[in-house]
Every structure is written in structure tokens, then in C-alpha cells.
Design an enzyme around this catalytic site. Sequence first.
Site, PDB file in Angstrom:
ATOM      1  N   LYS A   1    -102.663   2.375  -8.465  1.00 23.06           N
ATOM      2  CA  LYS A   1    -102.968   1.121  -9.151  1.00 23.06           C
ATOM      3  C   LYS A   1    -103.963   1.333 -10.297  1.00 23.06           C
ATOM      4  O   LYS A   1    -104.779   2.259 -10.252  1.00 23.06           O
ATOM      5  CB  LYS A   1    -103.490   0.075  -8.150  1.00 23.06           C
TER       6      LYS A   1
ATOM      7  N   LYS B   1    -110.836   5.930   0.209  1.00 25.36           N
ATOM      8  CA  LYS B   1    -112.142   6.326  -0.328  1.00 25.36           C
ATOM      9  C   LYS B   1    -112.799   7.406   0.529  1.00 25.36           C
ATOM     10  O   LYS B   1    -113.532   8.247   0.011  1.00 25.36           O
ATOM     11  CB  LYS B   1    -113.053   5.105  -0.488  1.00 25.36           C
TER      12      LYS B   1
ATOM     13  N   LYS C   1    -110.742   0.114 -11.743  1.00 24.01           N
ATOM     14  CA  LYS C   1    -112.032   0.225 -12.444  1.00 24.01           C
ATOM     15  C   LYS C   1    -112.651   1.599 -12.247  1.00 24.01           C
ATOM     16  O   LYS C   1    -113.325   2.116 -13.112  1.00 24.01           O
ATOM     17  CB  LYS C   1    -113.037  -0.783 -11.863  1.00 24.01           C
TER      18      LYS C   1
END
Length: 332
Positions: free
Chosen positions: A196, A113, A199
Amino acid sequence: MSKPRVLSGIQPSGNLHLGNYLGAIKNFAANQAQFENYFCVVDHHAITNPQDPKALYQQTFDVANAYLAAGLDPKEVTIFIQSHVPEHTELGWILNSFCYFGELRRMTQFKDKAGKHPEEVGVGIFDYPVLMAADIVLYDANFVPVGEDQRQHLELTRDIANRVNYRLGEGTLVVPEPLIKKEGARIMGLDDPAKKMSKSATTPRNYIALTDDPDTIRQKLRAAVTDSGSEIRFSEDKPALTNLLTIYSLLSDTPIPMLEERYQGQGYAQFKSDLADVVVEALGPFQTRLRELDSNPDYTLAILRDGAARAQAQASTVLRRVKERMGYVLPS
Ligand code: AQP
């Protein structure tokens, strides 16, 4: 004899997807009879990324409703919202003093991130694994059912718990074990099987949302990336087909070798169309229940309030144990 205890949580940070379902929610429900269960909606984690207030509010209900629609029984299982139990943030603060900067800097999710600009990443994203450790140890959880992406955070939780026990005395905290299933622990993106399903993906083509209607599911699976060649085979050199076969197998309860045999000599188009039928059918009853729950938020809220009261009774015991051993003067 008392049952081993499990705790897990899901962030209300976006559209729940098939990865959350196969890696987490479905297993929570399937294994609930074996354990004493605590499942929370971890809203304090979700806000480590900016959230639209209206969306956060709705997504909090969405996660709780997904637990219920998947079959978690609120009479047996404690379902609650993390922020309803303030012990989480209080213990999280205390555990900050048992965790090292270097440990958090090494977390893969943080590195992903933070990318090239770690100085501009919120402190919450950096620190959230410590809050996650608090979430878990507050319930003396023996096991934490999660997807593969959370393994490193679980290792950190174990390190922190062991450190607390070393400094404050054995038995202060229970050291938890991860419970990661071999199959479905890492469902990959439909648009990129190297990443992956997520969301926070930049495109909805990455995931099948648990609320996607049949047409959208069919469209997304038709557009799903495939590997070169035309063979339907589970292998490292076929990451896209391996992912689609995994989804097919888990939702239809069919072993992968049987699927490989069934689709021998057939093209991707037929396989994807059948897979869409399987997904639509498997999600059907879940989605019907989800819609019912969505139309009655008071029902869900009553469950969450009751869950918070039960959760707090347990969490306050552990927080008190830690504070006493540290030398805090307690108010009562
Ligand atoms: N792709 C996945 N395959 C299998 N399991 C998965 N989980 C998440 N993605 C997959 C598992 O779902 C649970 C809830 O995850 P979370 O809400 O803590 O969020 P996350 O792990 O950060 O994953 P998301 O859903 O992709 O969210 P974003 O995009 O916000 O990071 C966990 O048990 C997780 O392992």
C-alpha cells in the site's frame, strides 16, 4: 431525528499522501452532511514510532489543515487533537483489561512492523489497536470511515465493545461498524503495486504527497512502475495499471471502463502524462487552501481547542459510564 455518528483519525506520522486522501480525507468531507462527525489527529498513535519533535509538531498541524482544506466545516464537525482529550488514554488503559494478548499478536499491522524481531518492537505498536478502540467507543460512534488496512483493527474494536457490554451490561458501549468504500480503500505504492501507499515508505517514490508540486507529481508518475505489455486495463494481472486507473477514475470522476476505452491502443506514456494533469488539477485548490492555512496556525489552533472542548464533553460521559459500571469510586 439525530444523525448517526462517525469518528475517524489520522496519525501525524509523516507526509500525508494520495492514499490518505482517497481512502479517508476526501470521503470524510464528502459525507459530512449525513453524519454527526468527530475527526481527530491521533498524535498518541504517531509516537508509537520515534518522531522528531519538530516534525511531530508540524505534522499535527498538517493533518488538521488537511481536514480543513478538504472542506470539513469546523462549525459542523468536531476536529481535535487526541492528546487534548485525556479520556482517550484513560479508557485505553481500562480497555487493555478487555483485550487478550493473543488478539493483539494476530494483528497484521503488528506482524508486518514486528517482522522477524517482535521482542524488539515497542509495546506501543503492539497495544495501539486498544487505544484506537478507546478513540472510537468514547464517542458512541456508529461508523468509522477508514481505508481497507484498518478493517482488522475495527473488528477488534467490535470484539472489545461486545466484551465490555457482556461484562458490564448491554448499552455500555456502542458497537461500531467500519465504513470502507469499495474504490480507493487501498491505493498502492507507485514503486510497488503489491504494497500500500504509505507515509512510512522507505522512498518518496512510493507516494504522491498531498504537498508535492506539479513537477514532482509529473516526475513520480512518469517513474511509476507499470505492468508488462502495453494495454491499459483494470485487472488482477495488471496491479500497477489497476492502481493508476483507480486514482485517475476517483480524481476525475470518470468510470474505469470509460478510461479503458479512451486509452485503447495508446501507450503508457500518454496515459501517465494525462494522469499527472488530472492529479495536479484535482489537488490544486486543496493545496492553495493548505498553504493559506499553513500561514495562519493560530486559526487552526483555535479550531482545535474548540473541538477538544466539545469532544471532551462527549468523551467524559462515556468514560464515566464505563467507570461507574466497573465500580470505580468517582471523584465527583
Ligand atoms: N494506501 C492507502 N489507501 C487508502 N487508504 C489509506 N489509508 C492509509 N493508507 C492508505 C487510510 O488513511 C487513514 C489514515 O491512516 P493512518 O494515519 O492511521 O495511517 P496508516 O493507516 O497506518 O497508513 P499510512 O498513512 O500509510 O501510515 P504508516 O505508513 O505510518 O502506516 C486511515 O483511514 C487509513 O485506512
